[in-house]
Write a protein that holds these residues in place. Structure first.
Motif, PDB file in Angstrom:
ATOM      1  N   SER A 151      13.674 -43.815  33.582  1.00 40.49           N
ATOM      2  CA  SER A 151      13.195 -44.432  32.347  1.00 40.49           C
ATOM      3  C   SER A 151      11.916 -43.730  31.903  1.00 40.49           C
ATOM      4  CB  SER A 151      12.968 -45.930  32.579  1.00 40.49           C
ATOM      5  OG  SER A 151      11.852 -46.128  33.399  1.00 40.49           O
ATOM      6  N   GLY A 152      11.215 -44.362  30.950  1.00 45.16           N
ATOM      7  CA  GLY A 152       9.982 -43.764  30.463  1.00 45.16           C
ATOM      8  C   GLY A 152       8.855 -43.891  31.472  1.00 45.16           C
ATOM      9  N   GLY A 153       8.928 -44.904  32.332  1.00 46.54           N
ATOM     10  CA  GLY A 153       7.841 -45.130  33.280  1.00 46.54           C
ATOM     11  C   GLY A 153       8.241 -44.900  34.736  1.00 46.54           C
ATOM     12  N   LEU A 181       9.972 -35.812  29.219  1.00 49.53           N
ATOM     13  CA  LEU A 181      10.778 -35.429  28.055  1.00 49.53           C
ATOM     14  C   LEU A 181      10.048 -35.800  26.763  1.00 49.53           C
ATOM     15  CD1 LEU A 181      14.291 -36.652  29.305  1.00 49.53           C
ATOM     16  CD2 LEU A 181      13.510 -34.276  29.199  1.00 49.53           C
ATOM     17  N   ASP A 182       9.408 -36.974  26.771  1.00 47.42           N
ATOM     18  CA  ASP A 182       8.651 -37.405  25.584  1.00 47.42           C
ATOM     19  C   ASP A 182       7.500 -36.452  25.294  1.00 47.42           C
ATOM     20  OD1 ASP A 182      10.277 -39.596  25.278  1.00 47.42           O
ATOM     21  OD2 ASP A 182       8.912 -41.008  26.242  1.00 47.42           O
ATOM     22  N   LYS A 183       6.823 -36.001  26.348  1.00 46.66           N
ATOM     23  CA  LYS A 183       5.677 -35.102  26.148  1.00 46.66           C
ATOM     24  C   LYS A 183       6.139 -33.738  25.632  1.00 46.66           C
ATOM     25  CE  LYS A 183       2.517 -37.479  29.203  1.00 46.66           C
ATOM     26  NZ  LYS A 183       2.065 -37.650  30.579  1.00 46.66           N
ATOM     27  N   GLY A 194      10.591 -39.119  22.341  1.00 43.67           N
ATOM     28  CA  GLY A 194      11.343 -37.940  21.925  1.00 43.67           C
ATOM     29  C   GLY A 194      12.536 -37.546  22.777  1.00 43.67           C
ATOM     30  N   GLY A 195      12.847 -38.318  23.829  1.00 47.21           N
ATOM     31  CA  GLY A 195      13.943 -37.930  24.731  1.00 47.21           C
ATOM     32  C   GLY A 195      15.260 -37.699  24.003  1.00 47.21           C
ATOM     33  N   ALA A 196      15.609 -38.623  23.092  1.00 46.94           N
ATOM     34  CA  ALA A 196      16.902 -38.530  22.417  1.00 46.94           C
ATOM     35  C   ALA A 196      16.942 -37.341  21.446  1.00 46.94           C
ATOM     36  CB  ALA A 196      17.197 -39.838  21.685  1.00 46.94           C
ATOM     37  N   LEU A 198      15.092 -34.659  21.633  1.00 49.57           N
ATOM     38  CA  LEU A 198      15.054 -33.443  22.458  1.00 49.57           C
ATOM     39  C   LEU A 198      16.478 -33.091  22.928  1.00 49.57           C
ATOM     40  CD1 LEU A 198      12.503 -31.723  23.687  1.00 49.57           C
ATOM     41  CD2 LEU A 198      13.300 -32.657  25.837  1.00 49.57           C
ATOM     42  N   GLU A 199      17.221 -34.128  23.308  1.00 52.37           N
ATOM     43  CA  GLU A 199      18.613 -33.912  23.731  1.00 52.37           C
ATOM     44  C   GLU A 199      19.431 -33.273  22.603  1.00 52.37           C
ATOM     45  OE1 GLU A 199      21.066 -37.438  24.370  1.00 52.37           O
ATOM     46  OE2 GLU A 199      22.605 -36.241  25.358  1.00 52.37           O
ATOM     47  N   LYS A 200      19.230 -33.803  21.394  1.00 55.86           N
ATOM     48  CA  LYS A 200      19.970 -33.293  20.233  1.00 55.86           C
ATOM     49  C   LYS A 200      19.624 -31.823  19.965  1.00 55.86           C
ATOM     50  CE  LYS A 200      20.793 -34.984  15.705  1.00 55.86           C
ATOM     51  NZ  LYS A 200      20.110 -35.688  14.637  1.00 55.86           N
ATOM     52  N   GLY A 287      18.468 -46.903  33.019  1.00 56.62           N
ATOM     53  CA  GLY A 287      17.208 -46.474  32.396  1.00 56.62           C
ATOM     54  C   GLY A 287      17.467 -45.661  31.145  1.00 56.62           C
ATOM     55  N   GLY A 288      16.463 -45.571  30.291  1.00 59.38           N
ATOM     56  CA  GLY A 288      16.611 -44.925  28.976  1.00 59.38           C
ATOM     57  C   GLY A 288      17.212 -43.533  29.035  1.00 59.38           C
ATOM     58  N   VAL A 289      16.824 -42.726  30.031  1.00 57.52           N
ATOM     59  CA  VAL A 289      17.302 -41.336  30.082  1.00 57.52           C
ATOM     60  C   VAL A 289      18.781 -41.274  30.496  1.00 57.52           C
ATOM     61  CG1 VAL A 289      16.743 -39.004  30.886  1.00 57.52           C
ATOM     62  CG2 VAL A 289      14.925 -40.686  30.704  1.00 57.52           C
TER      63      VAL A 289
HETATM   64  O1  KG4 Z   1      14.244 -47.512  29.967  1.00 57.65           O
HETATM   65  P1  KG4 Z   1      13.472 -47.224  28.733  1.00 57.65           P
HETATM   66  O2  KG4 Z   1      14.026 -47.676  27.405  1.00 57.65           O
HETATM   67  O3  KG4 Z   1      12.035 -47.778  28.822  1.00 57.65           O
HETATM   68  C1  KG4 Z   1      11.269 -47.824  29.968  1.00 57.65           C
HETATM   69  O4  KG4 Z   1      11.427 -48.785  30.749  1.00 57.65           O
HETATM   70  O5  KG4 Z   1      10.486 -46.872  30.127  1.00 57.65           O
HETATM   71  O6  KG4 Z   1      13.289 -45.633  28.719  1.00 57.65           O
HETATM   72  C2  KG4 Z   1      12.643 -44.991  27.666  1.00 57.65           C
HETATM   73  C3  KG4 Z   1      12.744 -43.505  27.894  1.00 57.65           C
HETATM   74  C4  KG4 Z   1      11.894 -42.694  26.921  1.00 57.65           C
HETATM   75  O7  KG4 Z   1      11.164 -41.749  27.629  1.00 57.65           O
HETATM   76  C5  KG4 Z   1      12.948 -42.042  26.031  1.00 57.65           C
HETATM   77  O8  KG4 Z   1      12.533 -40.800  25.489  1.00 57.65           O
HETATM   78  C6  KG4 Z   1      14.078 -41.849  27.004  1.00 57.65           C
HETATM   79  O9  KG4 Z   1      14.100 -43.054  27.742  1.00 57.65           O
HETATM   80  N1  KG4 Z   1      15.374 -41.630  26.341  1.00 57.65           N
HETATM   81  C7  KG4 Z   1      16.095 -40.496  26.476  1.00 57.65           C
HETATM   82  C8  KG4 Z   1      17.250 -40.645  25.666  1.00 57.65           C
HETATM   83  N2  KG4 Z   1      17.194 -41.867  25.073  1.00 57.65           N
HETATM   84  C9  KG4 Z   1      16.037 -42.465  25.499  1.00 57.65           C
HETATM   85  N3  KG4 Z   1      15.867 -39.390  27.186  1.00 57.65           N
HETATM   86  C10 KG4 Z   1      16.780 -38.405  27.123  1.00 57.65           C
HETATM   87  N4  KG4 Z   1      17.897 -38.466  26.379  1.00 57.65           N
HETATM   88  C11 KG4 Z   1      18.183 -39.563  25.644  1.00 57.65           C
HETATM   89  N5  KG4 Z   1      19.293 -39.601  24.908  1.00 57.65           N
END
Ligand code: KG4
Ligand code: ZN
Length: 358
Positions: A151-153, A181-183, A194-196, A198-200, A287-289
């Motif tokens: 995830s982000g954290g 990824l966000d950085k 920016g993770g999503a 960046l993926e695109k 998690g988000g990633v």
């Molecule tokens: O789980 P989450 O929504 O929140 C936390 O608990 O941190 O995760 C958020 C993270 C962010 O860093 C965001 O950039 C990343 O998930 N994220 C992605 C994608 N969608 C969200 N990273 C890579 N590819 C994605 N498609």
């Protein structure tokens, strides 16, 4: 048992209605557009927006689940980890509901929610056909299993001995994968989070166009992930690169993402091989990633090599922050061992709560 679950750990106000592993509704109101101007999450703004929206989100979750407030048999809420004052909004509301409805309240660890999110299954009825990708049904789960939270954290590889018994096999020693990824996305001017995006961009890029080091390439198994060196290398690379067209951004994004995922793969591989986890046959990813398709592809490949079945949440909505996963984790805890608390004073904010302390 119908559970009303609330998560206000960061910048999403989310409320869900769940029943066992089934998600009847899962409403997420994101603050991303309001927070974007700050390039991160401003806690005081997060708190105010949660307070403004929570009642509306609760009502929408109940409506969508075709459930009345009186049908709710338990309330679940994220106690942590997360932003203290944001967590406080959900906890206060959960306590009010629990007292008003005279139903038990259960505090849930947010990372445990991500960890178990792939166990959730969609609500199915003739009127609501299942969007099941075939990955969410987990009636066949046999513990112990492995879990990966990206995830982000947090970036954590966990041995799930059973529900509620977690051992951390590897965790990040600096930045989390999502944070890195966000950085990188921010360095490329792609906005936050920016993770999503960046993926695109990476999809149209060449992973070999720019040299970036593999984190900890020379080191032995350390049971830890590390992204700060890669981040610094990216910073230097971006500084000296003339970014004059979109292709350059795509190539930089692809190079960074490739290294970041390559390192994740390598540490997971080493940790699993070193851990002698022969009886483990599945890896649950959350998690988000976990929404990233390139990461999914790589993890599936790794799974084949290690003889592990890789499970992802059945919908992308369950990857990022959402209350559905909190309701499912609460349901699993209650059916496994835990009693929901009758004593509301015991439920409190735990901003740094670790998964192995649940
Ligand atoms: O789980 P989450 O929504 O929140 C936390 O608990 O941190 O995760 C958020 C993270 C962010 O860093 C965001 O950039 C990343 O998930 N994220 C992605 C994608 N969608 C969200 N990273 C890579 N590819 C994605 N498609
Ligand atoms: Zn999260």
């Amino acid at each position: 048992m119908k559970i009303l679950a609330i998560d206000t750990s960061c910048d999403e106000t989310s409320v869900a209605v769940t029943e066992g592993l089934k998600i009847l509704s899962n409403i997420i109101w994101s603050q991303a557009s309001q927070q974007a101007q700050f390039g991160g999450v401003m806690p005081s703004l997060a708190q105010r927006l949660h307070e403004e929206r929570i009642d509306w989100v609760i009502n929408k979750a109940l409506r969508q689940a075709q459930c009345k407030l009186n049908d709710v048999e338990a309330v679940a809420v994220t106690e942590g980890p997360g932003l203290a004052i944001a967590l406080g909004v959900g906890i206060k509301k959960a306590k009010e509901l629990s007292s008003e409805l005279k139903v038990p309240l259960m505090g849930v660890n947010h990372i445990e929610g991500h960890l178990l999110s792939s166990l959730a299954s969609p609500f199915t009825s003739p009127l609501h056909p299942s969007p099941d990708s075939g990955e969410g049904n987990f009636r066949d789960v046999k513990f112990p299993v492995l879990g990966l939270v990206v995830s982000g954290g947090h970036t954590e590889l966990v041995l799930i001995k059973e529900i509620g018994k977690y051992e951390i096999l590897a965790r990040t020693s600096d930045d989390a994968l999502g944070e890195a990824l966000d950085k990188a996305a921010r360095m490329l001017g792609l906005g936050y989070p920016g993770g999503a995006i960046l993926e695109k961009m990476a999809r149209g890029g060449d992973i070999k166009a720019y040299p970036l080091p593999m984190p900890m390439a020379q080191s032995e198994i350390k049971n830890s992930f590390s992204y700060s060196g890669l981040k610094t290398a990216m910073y230097r690379l971006v500084e000296k690169t003339k970014i004059d067209d979109k292709q350059v951004i795509c190539d930089l994004a692809a190079s960074f993402q490739n290294r970041a995922f390559g390192h994740l793969d390598r540490v997971i591989n080493q940790s699993i091989r070193a851990g002698e986890l022969k009886s483990v046959s599945s890896l649950l990813v959350g998690g988000g990633v976990a929404a990233n398709m390139e990461l999914r592809k790589r993890l599936r490949k790794l799974g084949k090599e290690l003889g592990l079945k890789i499970r992802f949440p059945y919908s992308l909505k369950l990857c990022g922050d959402n209350a559905g996963m909190i309701g499912v984790a609460a349901g699993l805890r209650m059916s496994s061992f835990a009693k929901a608390s009758e004593d509301l004073t015991k439920i409190d904010r735990k901003p740094r709560w670790k998964i192995n302390e649940v």
